[in-house]
Design a protein around this motif. Structure first.
Motif, PDB file in Angstrom:
ATOM      1  N   LEU A 227       0.843  -1.200   0.000  1.00 31.84           N
ATOM      2  CA  LEU A 227       0.000   0.000   0.000  1.00 31.84           C
ATOM      3  C   LEU A 227       0.877   1.249   0.000  1.00 31.84           C
ATOM      4  O   LEU A 227       0.625   2.204  -0.735  1.00 31.84           O
ATOM      5  CB  LEU A 227      -0.930   0.008   1.215  1.00 31.84           C
TER       6      LEU A 227
ATOM      7  N   ASN B 158       2.088   3.000  -3.152  1.00 32.52           N
ATOM      8  CA  ASN B 158       1.199   3.835  -3.978  1.00 32.52           C
ATOM      9  C   ASN B 158       0.384   4.799  -3.138  1.00 32.52           C
ATOM     10  O   ASN B 158      -0.735   5.153  -3.500  1.00 32.52           O
ATOM     11  CB  ASN B 158       0.232   2.955  -4.776  1.00 32.52           C
ATOM     12  N   TYR B 159       0.926   5.178  -2.000  1.00 31.25           N
ATOM     13  CA  TYR B 159       0.148   5.987  -1.059  1.00 31.25           C
ATOM     14  C   TYR B 159       0.937   7.236  -0.712  1.00 31.25           C
ATOM     15  O   TYR B 159       2.136   7.186  -0.467  1.00 31.25           O
ATOM     16  CB  TYR B 159      -0.118   5.147   0.190  1.00 31.25           C
TER      17      TYR B 159
ATOM     18  N   ASN C  11      -6.849  10.729  -2.249  1.00 32.89           N
ATOM     19  CA  ASN C  11      -6.782  10.520  -3.699  1.00 32.89           C
ATOM     20  C   ASN C  11      -5.902   9.336  -4.062  1.00 32.89           C
ATOM     21  O   ASN C  11      -6.203   8.590  -4.983  1.00 32.89           O
ATOM     22  CB  ASN C  11      -6.248  11.770  -4.396  1.00 32.89           C
ATOM     23  N   SER C  12      -4.792   9.174  -3.326  1.00 30.12           N
ATOM     24  CA  SER C  12      -3.915   8.058  -3.671  1.00 30.12           C
ATOM     25  C   SER C  12      -4.580   6.731  -3.294  1.00 30.12           C
ATOM     26  O   SER C  12      -4.426   5.748  -4.008  1.00 30.12           O
ATOM     27  CB  SER C  12      -2.541   8.205  -3.022  1.00 30.12           C
TER      28      SER C  12
ATOM     29  N   TYR D 192      -6.940   5.959  -5.941  1.00 28.32           N
ATOM     30  CA  TYR D 192      -6.169   5.488  -7.099  1.00 28.32           C
ATOM     31  C   TYR D 192      -5.863   3.994  -6.941  1.00 28.32           C
ATOM     32  O   TYR D 192      -6.041   3.201  -7.874  1.00 28.32           O
ATOM     33  CB  TYR D 192      -4.899   6.328  -7.168  1.00 28.32           C
ATOM     34  N   ILE D 193      -5.454   3.597  -5.730  1.00 29.87           N
ATOM     35  CA  ILE D 193      -5.170   2.184  -5.458  1.00 29.87           C
ATOM     36  C   ILE D 193      -6.430   1.350  -5.687  1.00 29.87           C
ATOM     37  O   ILE D 193      -6.393   0.293  -6.311  1.00 29.87           O
ATOM     38  CB  ILE D 193      -4.683   1.997  -4.002  1.00 29.87           C
TER      39      ILE D 193
ATOM     40  N   THR E 162      -9.352   2.128  -7.392  1.00 27.99           N
ATOM     41  CA  THR E 162     -10.098   2.165  -8.651  1.00 27.99           C
ATOM     42  C   THR E 162      -9.228   1.949  -9.871  1.00 27.99           C
ATOM     43  O   THR E 162      -9.732   1.604 -10.917  1.00 27.99           O
ATOM     44  CB  THR E 162     -10.832   3.510  -8.814  1.00 27.99           C
ATOM     45  N   GLU E 163      -7.915   2.170  -9.760  1.00 26.59           N
ATOM     46  CA  GLU E 163      -7.123   2.103 -10.981  1.00 26.59           C
ATOM     47  C   GLU E 163      -6.064   1.018 -11.010  1.00 26.59           C
ATOM     48  O   GLU E 163      -5.579   0.648 -12.081  1.00 26.59           O
ATOM     49  CB  GLU E 163      -6.466   3.465 -11.246  1.00 26.59           C
ATOM     50  N   LEU E 164      -5.652   0.523  -9.853  1.00 19.91           N
ATOM     51  CA  LEU E 164      -4.587  -0.474  -9.846  1.00 19.91           C
ATOM     52  C   LEU E 164      -5.162  -1.886  -9.788  1.00 19.91           C
ATOM     53  O   LEU E 164      -6.113  -2.146  -9.069  1.00 19.91           O
ATOM     54  CB  LEU E 164      -3.662  -0.249  -8.655  1.00 19.91           C
ATOM     55  N   THR E 165      -4.555  -2.780 -10.572  1.00 23.61           N
ATOM     56  CA  THR E 165      -4.964  -4.176 -10.548  1.00 23.61           C
ATOM     57  C   THR E 165      -4.642  -4.752  -9.180  1.00 23.61           C
ATOM     58  O   THR E 165      -3.526  -4.604  -8.691  1.00 23.61           O
ATOM     59  CB  THR E 165      -4.190  -4.958 -11.625  1.00 23.61           C
TER      60      THR E 165
ATOM     61  N   LEU F  80      -7.926  -5.744  -3.507  1.00 25.04           N
ATOM     62  CA  LEU F  80      -7.602  -6.957  -2.751  1.00 25.04           C
ATOM     63  C   LEU F  80      -6.550  -6.657  -1.682  1.00 25.04           C
ATOM     64  O   LEU F  80      -6.696  -7.062  -0.528  1.00 25.04           O
ATOM     65  CB  LEU F  80      -7.088  -8.036  -3.709  1.00 25.04           C
ATOM     66  N   ILE F  81      -5.506  -5.939  -2.068  1.00 23.46           N
ATOM     67  CA  ILE F  81      -4.428  -5.641  -1.119  1.00 23.46           C
ATOM     68  C   ILE F  81      -4.981  -4.808   0.041  1.00 23.46           C
ATOM     69  O   ILE F  81      -4.692  -5.067   1.211  1.00 23.46           O
ATOM     70  CB  ILE F  81      -3.292  -4.856  -1.821  1.00 23.46           C
TER      71      ILE F  81
ATOM     72  N   ASN G 265     -14.373   4.187 -21.602  1.00 20.22           N
ATOM     73  CA  ASN G 265     -13.674   4.472 -20.343  1.00 20.22           C
ATOM     74  C   ASN G 265     -14.608   4.699 -19.172  1.00 20.22           C
ATOM     75  O   ASN G 265     -14.222   4.495 -18.027  1.00 20.22           O
ATOM     76  CB  ASN G 265     -12.796   5.719 -20.501  1.00 20.22           C
TER      77      ASN G 265
ATOM     78  N   TYR H 239      -0.316  -6.097  -8.926  1.00 18.38           N
ATOM     79  CA  TYR H 239      -0.504  -4.758  -8.347  1.00 18.38           C
ATOM     80  C   TYR H 239       0.654  -3.840  -8.702  1.00 18.38           C
ATOM     81  O   TYR H 239       0.469  -2.667  -9.031  1.00 18.38           O
ATOM     82  CB  TYR H 239      -0.639  -4.941  -6.839  1.00 18.38           C
TER      83      TYR H 239
ATOM     84  N   LYS I  81      -5.334   1.454 -14.787  1.00 15.53           N
ATOM     85  CA  LYS I  81      -6.393   1.591 -15.794  1.00 15.53           C
ATOM     86  C   LYS I  81      -6.488   3.050 -16.217  1.00 15.53           C
ATOM     87  O   LYS I  81      -6.423   3.936 -15.365  1.00 15.53           O
ATOM     88  CB  LYS I  81      -7.731   1.156 -15.190  1.00 15.53           C
TER      89      LYS I  81
ATOM     90  N   TRP J  76      -2.081   9.549  -9.054  1.00 17.75           N
ATOM     91  CA  TRP J  76      -3.409   9.984  -8.587  1.00 17.75           C
ATOM     92  C   TRP J  76      -3.636  11.467  -8.841  1.00 17.75           C
ATOM     93  O   TRP J  76      -4.622  12.023  -8.417  1.00 17.75           O
ATOM     94  CB  TRP J  76      -3.564   9.681  -7.104  1.00 17.75           C
TER      95      TRP J  76
END
Lengths: 546, 168
Positions: free
Chosen positions: A58, A61-62, A71-72, A75-76, A78-81, A85-86, A455, B39, B45, B79
């Motif tokens: 985490l 990307n935080y 926001n970060s 981002y984790i 909604t946008e990261l695969t 889950l993590i 999109n 990850y 996306k 972000w």
């Protein structure tokens, strides 16, 4: 191959002693009575390591500042695969950690495993419990959503109630006077990721060292039985327990969505904060004391409970007996369970409905919020007419008809309306049935479809039911003839974005019935809405972006 | 004290224990590390479609003379969406088509400029030279200059995504 492997391990063992150390660790002698009840310590260590692992992921990307944290995290999510889950593993892992640590302590308490010479092992364990709670407290603030912010406001106020030390504790938390801000955030983040993890490692090291030094606590009767070895039988039990815990954790992370609320809003006075589920009993205890007695519920009782835990091995110094004969310990544990359950149940039952209903889940894309009421009503018709039985939108739908997110198939609204009425006339060979809606409704549908692209399809598909239903009510009552929503409508009345900031829900509901009573001079006519329409419309208006 | 040596325990039961231990730990390790790799390694996306940015008036450009034009565009940075100043070297050809090159040398990313005497693009860092069509003339640059997607609406030049120049 086999020979060179043996040579390598021998070489390594000669220089490091690693193999001997592992062997000593695995073939540790444990009492004959050891069994399934002693797996919780291993599970707790495993969960700690999992928390460290997901926590580091985490952190990659935080952004640890109040300005960016939210926001970060979005981002984790909604946008990261795998981001969801993590985060799920980390969130539910924290809860599970508490459960396992408590079970571990209950087991030790029931069996009397803290008795001489294992008092210090127990004391280190009590410190580890405090550290575990400190993780929960500091981690709670880090998403910086409303829940995090307001929860922490309450926590720091409670800390301020402590006799004599209160103001100093508050200042240490970076929240002089009980306010929560950038300094509080920095302190909590520093504690959560810099101070607590190494402290935990040292304490776990000490705890395990003491367990090894004194050996696993034997039960009465173990003296006459031969010892067993830790590996492989007890190691197998520990592994199975860890696997069960991990499987439950993983399923929770996949299936139970951890919500992300609105960005922390210090001016939102209507927010009702709630602590994490495992602290609800404290929250409920606090309600039993008011006025000058508040300090009793907030600080004195929890303090006494911790003191009691510390004193346990010094009070109960009798000989080791069979667990079934430890009736006093059993009585205490039973009372604890009943008290905790009762208080938690009372807290859950007294939770007002609005406090639990999360209107909007910000952990998913919220592009639907930007739609105009007309387009949003279009979403309602799109669902009502079950268009997805033939068309794909986002993650749903069948591929019988064309993909509606493809921008190239969007013509202008007039063409689309003609097509909806008589599909085969506009598109020879089309098998689509005509849509039985009025022109206004078809207009709405076309407006929504013109907004669709690959999109935003999933995000628009996420629009909650109350929003689409609310938009239908909004359109049916022509609210847009006077009001502005997302830049669409008229400016005769006040714009409705940010209404939630300005008025309470009950004010808005009363206002519909008699506008002049609440805002004298208003030219808005009264509206008689059914309770269902009222609910949908107000929820919709309150979910509009500011 | 007497000890039951686990190494002498019934061998089927013992190997079952050991097999289960290895199997379970392998499963746990896989279900933690595989999502972690996804990850960390999968690209985020995309949030928005690439927008076309208006750069300026094409009618004012002299044919075959590169001009550096600057514009502001939104860049998605994790972000954050930041609005930043960006430039392009724009060349109008005699047939009225337009090429817009990215402002960085394809060697190590230095800012190059148009050398009017040589009528070539010159990168001052390691002396890469590019022709007016972006081809590498000499120097260490491995591929031609990167190009923006271009679109002309009326008099206005619009730029889209920056695409890597091909090696050929």
């Amino acid at each position: 191959m086999k020979r060179s492997w043996a040579e390598l391990t021998e070489w390594l063992d000669h220089r490091t002693g690693i193999q001997t150390a592992i062997r000593q660790f695995l073939y540790e002698e444990i009492p004959a009575s050891s069994g399934w009840h002693q797996v919780f310590g291993s599970v707790a260590i495993f969960l700690f390591l999992t928390q460290a692992f997901t926590g580091v992921l985490l952190a990659f990307n935080y952004a640890p500042t109040p300005g960016d944290a939210y926001n970060s995290l979005r981002y984790i999510l909604t946008e990261l695969t795998g981001g969801r889950l993590i985060r799920g593993l980390h969130h539910w892992g924290a809860s599970m950690m508490i459960v396992i640590v408590v079970l571990h302590m209950v087991q030790v308490l029931l069996y009397g495993a803290y008795k001489k010479p294992r008092e210090t092992t127990w004391l280190v364990g009590v410190v580890l419990l405090v550290v575990t709670l400190a993780y929960g407290l500091t981690g709670y603030l880090l998403p910086w959503d409303n829940r995090a912010y307001w929860g922490t406001v309450v926590t720091t106020r409670i800390a301020g109630l402590a006799p004599v030390l209160g103001p100093y504790i508050q200042r240490l938390m970076g929240s002089g006077g009980g306010s929560v801000g950038v300094v509080t955030f920095a302190r909590f983040y520093g504690l959560h990721v810099l101070l607590l993890p190494p402290a935990t490692l040292i304490l776990i090291g000490l705890h395990v060292y003491l367990v090894r030094k004194h050996g696993v606590a034997p039960a009465a009767g173990d003296e006459v039985l031969p010892n067993q070895q830790f590996y492989p039988r007890q190691a197998f039990r520990d592994t199975v327990a860890i696997f069960i815990a991990f499987a439950v954790l993983f399923l929770m992370a996949v299936l139970v969505r951890v919500p992300l609320e609105q960005l922390a809003d210090p001016t939102d006075t209507s927010y009702v904060p709630r602590p994490e589920w495992y602290l609800l009993f404290l929250f409920q205890t606090l309600k039993l004391f008011s006025g000058p007695l508040e300090v009793v519920g907030a600080v004195v009782l929890p303090g006494l409970a911790m003191l009691a835990l510390v004193l346990v091995p010094f009070i109960d110094r009798s000989q080791m007996v069979k667990v079934t004969r430890r009736t006093v310990a059993m009585a205490f544990v039973t009372l604890g369970v009943i008290g905790w359950t009762g208080l938690t149940a009372a807290a859950v039952m007294s939770t007002p409905k609005e406090a639990t209903a999360v209107a909007v889940d910000y952990s998913a894309p919220t592009d639907w919020m930007q739609l105009s009421p007309e387009e949003m009503a279009g979403v309602a018709y799109f669902r009502q007419e079950n268009c997805v039985s033939c068309h794909v939108v986002g993650e749903h739908g069948n591929k019988v008809g064309p993909d509606l997110t493809r921008i190239t198939i969007h013509k202008d609204a007039a063409w689309m309306i003609q097509h909806f009425k008589r599909p085969s006339a506009m598109m020879p060979g089309s098998a689509m049935p005509p849509i039985q809606l009025s022109d206004v409704q078809l207009n709405s549908l076309a407006a929504f479809l013109l907004k669709l692209n690959p999109n935003n399809a999933t995000a628009l598909d996420n629009a909650p039911e109350f929003a689409t239903q609310g938009a239908l009510v909004y359109q049916a009552n022509h609210c847009g003839a006077c009001h502005l929503v997302n830049g669409v409508g008229m400016k005769i009345g006040p714009p409705l974005n940010g209404l939630a900031k300005r008025q309470s829900r009950s004010w808005v509901e009363d206002h519909f019935a008699d506008p002049q009573k609440l805002s004298p001079g208003s030219i808005m006519p009264p509206y008689k809405l059914s309770p269902k329409d009222m609910e949908a419309l107000t929820s919709y208006l309150f979910a509009l972006p500011d | 004290m007497q000890v039951i040596d686990s190494r002498r325990e019934g061998s089927t039961r013992r190997s079952f224990y050991i097999g289960a231990i290895y199997g379970i730990w392998a499963a746990i390790a896989a279900s933690l590390t595989l999502p972690a790799f996804a990850y960390l390694l999968f690209p985020p996306k995309a949030r928005r479609e690439d927008e076309w940015v208006e750069v300026g008036d094409v009618t004012k450009l002299a044919p075959d003379t590169p001009v550096e034009m600057s514009f502001r565009r939104n860049r998605v940075d994790g972000w954050k969406i930041t609005s930043e100043k960006s430039t392009a070297w724009v060349v109008k050809h005699s047939d009225n088509t337009v090429t817009a090159f990215g402002p960085q040398c394809t060697h190590l990313g230095c800012a190059y400029h148009w050398d009017e005497r040589k009528t070539e693009f010159l990168c001052p860092c390691h002396n890469s030279l590019f022709a007016v069509d972006g081809r590498v003339v000499s120097g260490p640059a491995p591929r031609p200059l990167d190009r923006y997607e271009t679109k002309i609406e009326g008099k206005k030049l619009l730029l889209g995504r920056l695409r890597e120049g091909d090696k050929a």
